[in-house]
Design an enzyme around this catalytic site. Structure first.
Site, PDB file in Angstrom:
ATOM      1  N   SER A  72       0.875  -1.643  -0.517  1.00 26.71           N
ATOM      2  CA  SER A  72       0.017  -0.364  -0.057  1.00 26.71           C
ATOM      3  C   SER A  72       0.827   1.512  -0.138  1.00 26.71           C
ATOM      4  O   SER A  72       1.902   1.455  -0.654  1.00 26.71           O
ATOM      5  CB  SER A  72      -1.025  -0.104   1.742  1.00 26.71           C
ATOM      6  OG  SER A  72      -1.757   0.767   1.108  1.00 26.71           O
ATOM      7  N   ASP A  87      -9.545  -6.341  -5.310  1.00 26.12           N
ATOM      8  CA  ASP A  87      -9.022  -4.239  -4.371  1.00 26.12           C
ATOM      9  C   ASP A  87     -10.263  -3.889  -4.215  1.00 26.12           C
ATOM     10  O   ASP A  87     -10.490  -3.276  -5.256  1.00 26.12           O
ATOM     11  CB  ASP A  87      -7.405  -4.192  -4.023  1.00 26.12           C
ATOM     12  CG  ASP A  87      -7.226  -3.705  -3.729  1.00 26.12           C
ATOM     13  OD1 ASP A  87      -7.685  -2.626  -2.908  1.00 26.12           O
ATOM     14  OD2 ASP A  87      -5.590  -3.521  -3.370  1.00 26.12           O
ATOM     15  N   HIS A 125      -7.733  -5.516  -0.774  1.00 28.80           N
ATOM     16  CA  HIS A 125      -6.628  -5.306  -0.374  1.00 28.80           C
ATOM     17  C   HIS A 125      -5.176  -5.809   1.041  1.00 28.80           C
ATOM     18  O   HIS A 125      -4.317  -5.650   0.676  1.00 28.80           O
ATOM     19  CB  HIS A 125      -7.118  -3.597  -0.130  1.00 28.80           C
ATOM     20  CG  HIS A 125      -5.858  -3.101   0.017  1.00 28.80           C
ATOM     21  ND1 HIS A 125      -5.339  -2.753  -1.255  1.00 28.80           N
ATOM     22  CD2 HIS A 125      -5.612  -1.548   1.267  1.00 28.80           C
ATOM     23  CE1 HIS A 125      -4.640  -1.637  -0.704  1.00 28.80           C
ATOM     24  NE2 HIS A 125      -4.087  -0.962   0.921  1.00 28.80           N
TER      25      HIS A 125
END
Length: 337
Positions: A148, A278, A306
């Protein structure tokens, strides 16, 4: 029954009752304390040791296991509002003889938080480089992993300090334009239009908002008790003002597409892992990276959101190990040719 034996059972029962009652009280009254104890215990069980490193007056907090050896060390960069312990679920499935380092990102957990610091993606990459030099991790090229926000930073690091790394793993990285808006991006647009941008879905302040965030980040539906949700919120609330400032910094024009702007400079063999479902960062970002990085290996995980590290830790660990083994085999073949 002999009175002495009866007394022994009463004493033993009372002795056992004390820790049980303490656990129940902690769960009901101080769930945040229980969560901290949980991470402490898990680190200890996996052999991860916490250390601090200083660069001038700046302090980095990190955990590590193993020592540098013939295989590359692995440095792991966590995502927005997380901490070094988020990697423990993957550490569990990695060999104990690998040298692993998990660092708290700038401003997070035990690493220095300063109002004067540069929390842009390039600013964070510079800080991580300072950390790497502090612990002399770049004596030999290492494998860099980021997820991320940490994936955005890892990609920029690989582009800016190519001599430091031998290979790269990006897990659902931020910093890329997308052909398809994710659910999270749509939510942000709605909040902007209603002037409610302070209600960022990734910064919960109630158990209900925490539950919504977990649903947004994970395809797998974890059943989390209300008390644990409360504990997770209690741990985060003191940091929420910082998280808001950081979030606005990394979605600002300077950082929003940092990885995209730097990906053509990435020369190290790169592995991209992305959850197909995601809802935070759309999976189409994987093809963007694959088209720009020469030696790029893409793995799309079905039925995964995610939070790849939490949802599919064993699979993620195996993919990283297989990628490193492939690179090692390729290097050996080149030497023999």
């Amino acid at each position: 029954m002999d009175p002495d034996v009866l007394n022994m059972f009463v004493i033993a029962g009372g002795t056992l009752a004390i820790p049980i009652l303490a656990f129940v009280a902690s769960f009901l009254l101080w769930p945040s304390a229980l969560i901290r104890i949980y991470y402490w215990y898990w680190r200890r069980a996996l052999g991860m040791q916490v250390r601090y490193a200083n660069y001038d007056d700046y302090q980095f907090c990190y955990s590590y296991r193993g020592r540098p050896g013939y295989r590359p060390s692995i440095l792991m960069l966590h995502g927005f509002s997380a901490h070094k312990d988020m990697w423990l679920s993957i550490v569990k499935f990695l060999p104990k003889n690998l040298h692993l380092v998990c660092v708290d990102m700038p401003g997070h957990e035990g690493t220095t938080r300063s109002a004067l610091d540069d929390y842009s993606i390039s600013g964070q990459a510079k800080r991580i480089h300072q950390f790497v030099e502090c612990i002399k991790l770049n004596r030999r090229p290492f494998h860099l992993v980021g997820t991320s926000m940490g994936g955005n930073v890892a990609g920029v690091y690989a582009a800016q300090y190519p001599e430091d790394i031998c290979s790269l793993t990006l897990i659902c990285p931020a910093g890329l334009p997308s052909t398809t808006d994710s659910k999270f991006i749509k939510q942000l647009r709605e909040l902007q239009e209603s002037n409610s941008i302070d209600r960022i879905p990734l910064i919960p302040s109630t158990p209900e908002e925490m539950a919504d965030m977990l649903k947004l980040c994970s395809y797998v539906r974890f059943k989390v008790p209300q008390q644990i949700l409360q504990g997770l919120v209690d741990v985060r609330i003191p940091h929420n003002d910082f998280y808001r400032k950081l979030f606005l910094e990394i979605v600002d024009e300077k950082s929003r597409h940092s990885l995209h702007e730097n990906m053509s400079k990435i020369k190290a063999p790169t592995q991209v892992i992305w959850g197909k479902q995601d809802q935070v960062l759309d999976v189409s970002g994987a093809s963007v990276l694959a088209s720009a990085i020469p030696d790029c290996h893409v793995y799309i995980l079905e039925n995964c959101g995610h939070s790849v590290v939490v949802e599919r830790p064993r699979k993620t660990a195996n993919l990283i190990l297989e990628f490193l083994a492939l690179l090692h085999s390729t290097d050996n073949n080149k030497k023999q040719a």
